[in-house]
Design an enzyme around this catalytic site. Structure first.
Site, PDB file in Angstrom:
ATOM      1  N   GLY A 100      37.768  46.293  42.144  1.00 46.99           N
ATOM      2  CA  GLY A 100      36.541  47.040  41.883  1.00 46.99           C
ATOM      3  C   GLY A 100      35.294  46.426  42.489  1.00 46.99           C
ATOM      4  O   GLY A 100      34.209  46.994  42.417  1.00 46.99           O
ATOM      5  N   HIS A 101      35.407  45.232  43.114  1.00 47.40           N
ATOM      6  CA  HIS A 101      34.206  44.520  43.601  1.00 47.40           C
ATOM      7  C   HIS A 101      34.466  43.869  44.940  1.00 47.40           C
ATOM      8  O   HIS A 101      34.608  42.647  44.991  1.00 47.40           O
ATOM      9  CB  HIS A 101      33.798  43.465  42.577  1.00 47.40           C
ATOM     10  CG  HIS A 101      32.399  42.977  42.728  1.00 47.40           C
ATOM     11  ND1 HIS A 101      32.062  41.861  43.469  1.00 47.40           N
ATOM     12  CD2 HIS A 101      31.232  43.454  42.239  1.00 47.40           C
ATOM     13  CE1 HIS A 101      30.764  41.656  43.399  1.00 47.40           C
ATOM     14  NE2 HIS A 101      30.233  42.603  42.658  1.00 47.40           N
ATOM     15  N   PHE A 102      34.556  44.415  45.966  1.00 47.42           N
ATOM     16  CA  PHE A 102      34.496  45.813  46.332  1.00 47.42           C
ATOM     17  C   PHE A 102      35.781  46.125  47.075  1.00 47.42           C
ATOM     18  O   PHE A 102      36.236  45.273  47.844  1.00 47.42           O
ATOM     19  CB  PHE A 102      33.296  46.078  47.236  1.00 47.42           C
ATOM     20  CG  PHE A 102      31.982  45.704  46.600  1.00 47.42           C
ATOM     21  CD1 PHE A 102      31.367  46.566  45.705  1.00 47.42           C
ATOM     22  CD2 PHE A 102      31.376  44.489  46.885  1.00 47.42           C
ATOM     23  CE1 PHE A 102      30.142  46.225  45.127  1.00 47.42           C
ATOM     24  CE2 PHE A 102      30.165  44.150  46.299  1.00 47.42           C
ATOM     25  CZ  PHE A 102      29.541  45.006  45.419  1.00 47.42           C
TER      26      PHE A 102
END
EC number: 4.2.1.59
Length: 149
Positions: free
Chosen positions: A51-53
Site C-alpha cells: 500500500g506504500h506505494f
C-alpha cells in the site's frame, strides 16, 4: 560480519513488540547508557509495501522513526537492566527535528544509530539517525520513557 550483540531471540526478550511490528532484526553494538547500533533488513515482503506505494515501494517515514525508537528502547532496557513485562512498557513520547534525507526501499539495510543525550526524571532523550550504505536517510531527536501499566 561480526557476531551480533543481540539476535532476534534477544530482541524479542527485550522488546514488547511482535510481528508485524518488530522493526529491529539485530543489534551490532550496545554500550549501556551511551549508544546502540542496530539493523533492520528492509524486504519487499514487509506488510506496508503493497500500500506504500505499489508502483514505487517506500518505507514509511513514521516506521523509520519507530525502528529508531525500538532501538532506543533496547538501549534503555539494557541500561536500566530491566525488561518489558506485563507491568512495564516503554513509550515513545516525543520527536523533535525530524528530517528525511532519502527514501528507504526494499533491499536496503537500515542501520539504526541511537545515542543517549540525557536522562531526566525518567525521560530518555536520544540523538538518532538512520543510515543506508553509510548515508544518512533520517535524523531526529527522540524522547521515550518507561512506565508501569
Amino acid at each position: 560480519m561480526n557476531t551480533p550483540v543481540m539476535d532476534i531471540k534477544g530482541i524479542l526478550e527485550n522488546l514488547p513488540h511482535r510481528y508485524p511490528f518488530v522493526l529491529v532484526d539485530r543489534v551490532l553494538e550496545l554500550e549501556p547508557n551511551v549508544r546502540i547500533l542496530a539493523q533492520k533488513n528492509v524486504s519487499y515482503n514487509e506488510p506496508f509495501f503493497p500500500g506504500h506505494f505499489p508502483i514505487h515501494p517506500v518505507m514509511p517515514g513514521v516506521l523509520i522513526m519507530e525502528a529508531l525508537a525500538q532501538a532506543a528502547g533496547l538501549l534503555s532496557f539494557k541500561s536500566m537492566e530491566a525488561s518489558p513485562n506485563k507491568n512495564l512498557v516503554y513509550y515513545f513520547v516525543g520527536i523533535d527535528d525530524c528530517r528525511f534525507k532519502r527514501p528507504v526501499v526494499p533491499g536496503d539495510v537500515l542501520m539504526l544509530d541511537v545515542r543517549v543525550e540525557r536522562v531526566s526524571r525518567g525521560i530518555w532523550k536520544y540523538a538518532a539517525k538512520a543510515l543506508v550504505d553509510g548515508n544518512v536517510v533520517a535524523l531526529a531527536n527522540l524522547m521515550c520513557t518507561a512506565r508501569e501499566v
